[in-house]
Design a protein around this motif. Structure first.
Motif, PDB file in Angstrom:
ATOM      1  N   LEU A  49       0.671  -1.182  -0.018  1.00  0.00           N
ATOM      2  CA  LEU A  49      -0.027  -0.054   0.015  1.00  0.00           C
ATOM      3  C   LEU A  49       0.963   1.182  -0.019  1.00  0.00           C
ATOM      4  O   LEU A  49       0.421   2.330  -0.775  1.00  0.00           O
ATOM      5  CB  LEU A  49      -0.971   0.075   1.279  1.00  0.00           C
ATOM      6  N   TYR A  53       0.967   4.009  -3.014  1.00  0.00           N
ATOM      7  CA  TYR A  53       0.956   5.523  -2.743  1.00  0.00           C
ATOM      8  C   TYR A  53       2.058   6.353  -3.183  1.00  0.00           C
ATOM      9  O   TYR A  53       1.782   7.408  -3.801  1.00  0.00           O
ATOM     10  CB  TYR A  53       0.581   5.812  -1.299  1.00  0.00           C
ATOM     11  N   ILE A  58      -2.495   5.306  -6.051  1.00  0.00           N
ATOM     12  CA  ILE A  58      -3.946   5.807  -5.455  1.00  0.00           C
ATOM     13  C   ILE A  58      -3.954   7.243  -4.695  1.00  0.00           C
ATOM     14  O   ILE A  58      -2.572   7.637  -4.342  1.00  0.00           O
ATOM     15  CB  ILE A  58      -3.906   4.741  -4.264  1.00  0.00           C
ATOM     16  N   ASP A  59      -4.953   7.643  -4.658  1.00  0.00           N
ATOM     17  CA  ASP A  59      -4.816   9.131  -3.827  1.00  0.00           C
ATOM     18  C   ASP A  59      -4.846   9.042  -2.425  1.00  0.00           C
ATOM     19  O   ASP A  59      -4.865   8.059  -1.690  1.00  0.00           O
ATOM     20  CB  ASP A  59      -6.185   9.997  -4.469  1.00  0.00           C
ATOM     21  N   ASP A  60      -4.804  10.067  -1.833  1.00  0.00           N
ATOM     22  CA  ASP A  60      -4.500  10.560  -0.494  1.00  0.00           C
ATOM     23  C   ASP A  60      -5.801   9.652   0.357  1.00  0.00           C
ATOM     24  O   ASP A  60      -5.516   8.771   1.514  1.00  0.00           O
ATOM     25  CB  ASP A  60      -4.398  11.721  -0.015  1.00  0.00           C
ATOM     26  N   HIS A  61      -6.991  10.102  -0.174  1.00  0.00           N
ATOM     27  CA  HIS A  61      -8.095   9.386   0.579  1.00  0.00           C
ATOM     28  C   HIS A  61      -8.314   7.746   0.662  1.00  0.00           C
ATOM     29  O   HIS A  61      -8.356   7.131   1.476  1.00  0.00           O
ATOM     30  CB  HIS A  61      -9.562   9.941  -0.012  1.00  0.00           C
ATOM     31  N   THR A  62      -7.782   7.352  -0.671  1.00  0.00           N
ATOM     32  CA  THR A  62      -7.843   6.037  -0.609  1.00  0.00           C
ATOM     33  C   THR A  62      -6.661   5.234   0.212  1.00  0.00           C
ATOM     34  O   THR A  62      -6.961   4.387   0.756  1.00  0.00           O
ATOM     35  CB  THR A  62      -7.665   5.474  -2.172  1.00  0.00           C
ATOM     36  N   TYR A  63      -5.830   5.863   0.333  1.00  0.00           N
ATOM     37  CA  TYR A  63      -4.393   5.357   0.857  1.00  0.00           C
ATOM     38  C   TYR A  63      -4.981   5.468   2.522  1.00  0.00           C
ATOM     39  O   TYR A  63      -4.576   4.303   3.455  1.00  0.00           O
ATOM     40  CB  TYR A  63      -3.285   6.432   0.669  1.00  0.00           C
ATOM     41  N   ARG A  64      -5.264   6.479   3.095  1.00  0.00           N
ATOM     42  CA  ARG A  64      -5.673   6.748   4.470  1.00  0.00           C
ATOM     43  C   ARG A  64      -6.922   5.535   4.974  1.00  0.00           C
ATOM     44  O   ARG A  64      -6.688   4.967   5.778  1.00  0.00           O
ATOM     45  CB  ARG A  64      -6.172   8.115   4.692  1.00  0.00           C
ATOM     46  N   THR A  65      -7.726   5.424   4.055  1.00  0.00           N
ATOM     47  CA  THR A  65      -8.940   4.479   4.249  1.00  0.00           C
ATOM     48  C   THR A  65      -8.291   3.080   4.121  1.00  0.00           C
ATOM     49  O   THR A  65      -8.592   2.370   5.164  1.00  0.00           O
ATOM     50  CB  THR A  65     -10.112   4.511   3.052  1.00  0.00           C
ATOM     51  N   ARG A  66      -7.642   2.573   3.246  1.00  0.00           N
ATOM     52  CA  ARG A  66      -6.926   1.248   3.399  1.00  0.00           C
ATOM     53  C   ARG A  66      -6.170   0.964   4.566  1.00  0.00           C
ATOM     54  O   ARG A  66      -6.157  -0.041   5.140  1.00  0.00           O
ATOM     55  CB  ARG A  66      -6.253   1.086   1.845  1.00  0.00           C
ATOM     56  N   GLU A  69      -7.921   0.461   7.556  1.00  0.00           N
ATOM     57  CA  GLU A  69      -8.536  -0.998   7.655  1.00  0.00           C
ATOM     58  C   GLU A  69      -7.488  -2.174   7.751  1.00  0.00           C
ATOM     59  O   GLU A  69      -7.970  -2.781   8.431  1.00  0.00           O
ATOM     60  CB  GLU A  69      -9.166  -1.259   6.251  1.00  0.00           C
TER      61      GLU A  69
END
Length: 71
Positions: A49, A53, A58-66, A69
Protein backbone atom coordinates in the motif's frame (compact mmCIF):
# COMPACT_ATOMS: atom_id res chain seq x y z
CA UNK A 1 10.27 -73.65 11.96
CA UNK A 2 12.38 -70.66 11.09
CA UNK A 3 11.42 -69.65 7.60
CA UNK A 4 13.36 -66.37 7.55
CA UNK A 5 10.58 -64.11 8.84
CA UNK A 6 12.58 -63.35 11.98
CA UNK A 7 15.05 -61.45 9.82
CA UNK A 8 12.49 -58.68 9.22
CA UNK A 9 11.50 -58.34 12.86
CA UNK A 10 14.05 -55.54 13.40
CA UNK A 11 12.18 -53.19 11.04
CA UNK A 12 9.21 -52.51 13.35
CA UNK A 13 11.25 -50.66 15.99
CA UNK A 14 12.76 -48.59 13.17
CA UNK A 15 9.26 -47.67 11.97
CA UNK A 16 8.29 -46.67 15.50
CA UNK A 17 11.37 -44.46 15.92
CA UNK A 18 10.84 -42.82 12.52
CA UNK A 19 7.18 -42.23 13.34
CA UNK A 20 8.05 -40.63 16.68
CA UNK A 21 10.62 -38.39 15.03
CA UNK A 22 8.08 -37.28 12.41
CA UNK A 23 5.47 -36.66 15.09
CA UNK A 24 7.96 -34.55 17.05
CA UNK A 25 8.88 -32.59 13.93
CA UNK A 26 5.23 -31.80 13.19
CA UNK A 27 4.56 -30.82 16.81
CA UNK A 28 7.62 -28.56 16.81
CA UNK A 29 6.46 -26.90 13.59
CA UNK A 30 3.02 -26.24 15.04
CA UNK A 31 4.50 -24.70 18.19
CA UNK A 32 6.81 -22.50 16.13
CA UNK A 33 3.96 -21.35 13.90
CA UNK A 34 1.84 -20.52 16.93
CA UNK A 35 4.59 -18.19 18.14
CA UNK A 36 4.22 -15.85 15.16
CA UNK A 37 2.41 -12.61 15.69
CA UNK A 38 -1.24 -12.51 14.76
CA UNK A 39 -1.76 -10.28 11.79
CA UNK A 40 1.80 -10.73 10.50
CA UNK A 41 0.29 -11.00 7.00
CA UNK A 42 -0.59 -7.31 7.23
CA UNK A 43 3.01 -6.14 7.04
CA UNK A 44 3.45 -7.03 3.34
CA UNK A 45 0.03 -5.53 2.62
CA UNK A 46 1.00 -2.27 4.30
CA UNK A 47 4.30 -2.23 2.42
CA UNK A 48 2.50 -2.71 -0.89
CA UNK A 49 0.00 0.00 0.00
CA UNK A 50 2.83 2.40 0.87
CA UNK A 51 4.58 1.64 -2.42
CA UNK A 52 1.41 2.22 -4.45
CA UNK A 53 0.85 5.53 -2.68
CA UNK A 54 4.46 6.58 -3.28
CA UNK A 55 4.16 5.79 -7.00
CA UNK A 56 0.97 7.84 -7.20
CA UNK A 57 -1.27 4.93 -8.12
CA UNK A 58 -3.77 5.77 -5.37
CA UNK A 59 -4.89 9.08 -3.93
CA UNK A 60 -4.59 10.29 -0.35
CA UNK A 61 -8.15 9.39 0.66
CA UNK A 62 -7.86 5.83 -0.66
CA UNK A 63 -4.48 5.41 1.02
CA UNK A 64 -5.71 6.56 4.41
CA UNK A 65 -8.89 4.48 4.20
CA UNK A 66 -7.11 1.28 3.29
CA UNK A 67 -4.35 1.87 5.81
CA UNK A 68 -6.95 2.33 8.55
CA UNK A 69 -8.55 -0.98 7.55
CA UNK A 70 -5.23 -2.82 7.76
CA UNK A 71 -4.10 -1.42 11.11
Amino acid sequence: MMDGSMGWLWIWPVFVVVGLVLLGYVAYGLVQRRGTRPGAWRLPALRTLDERYARGEIDDHTYRTRRAELT
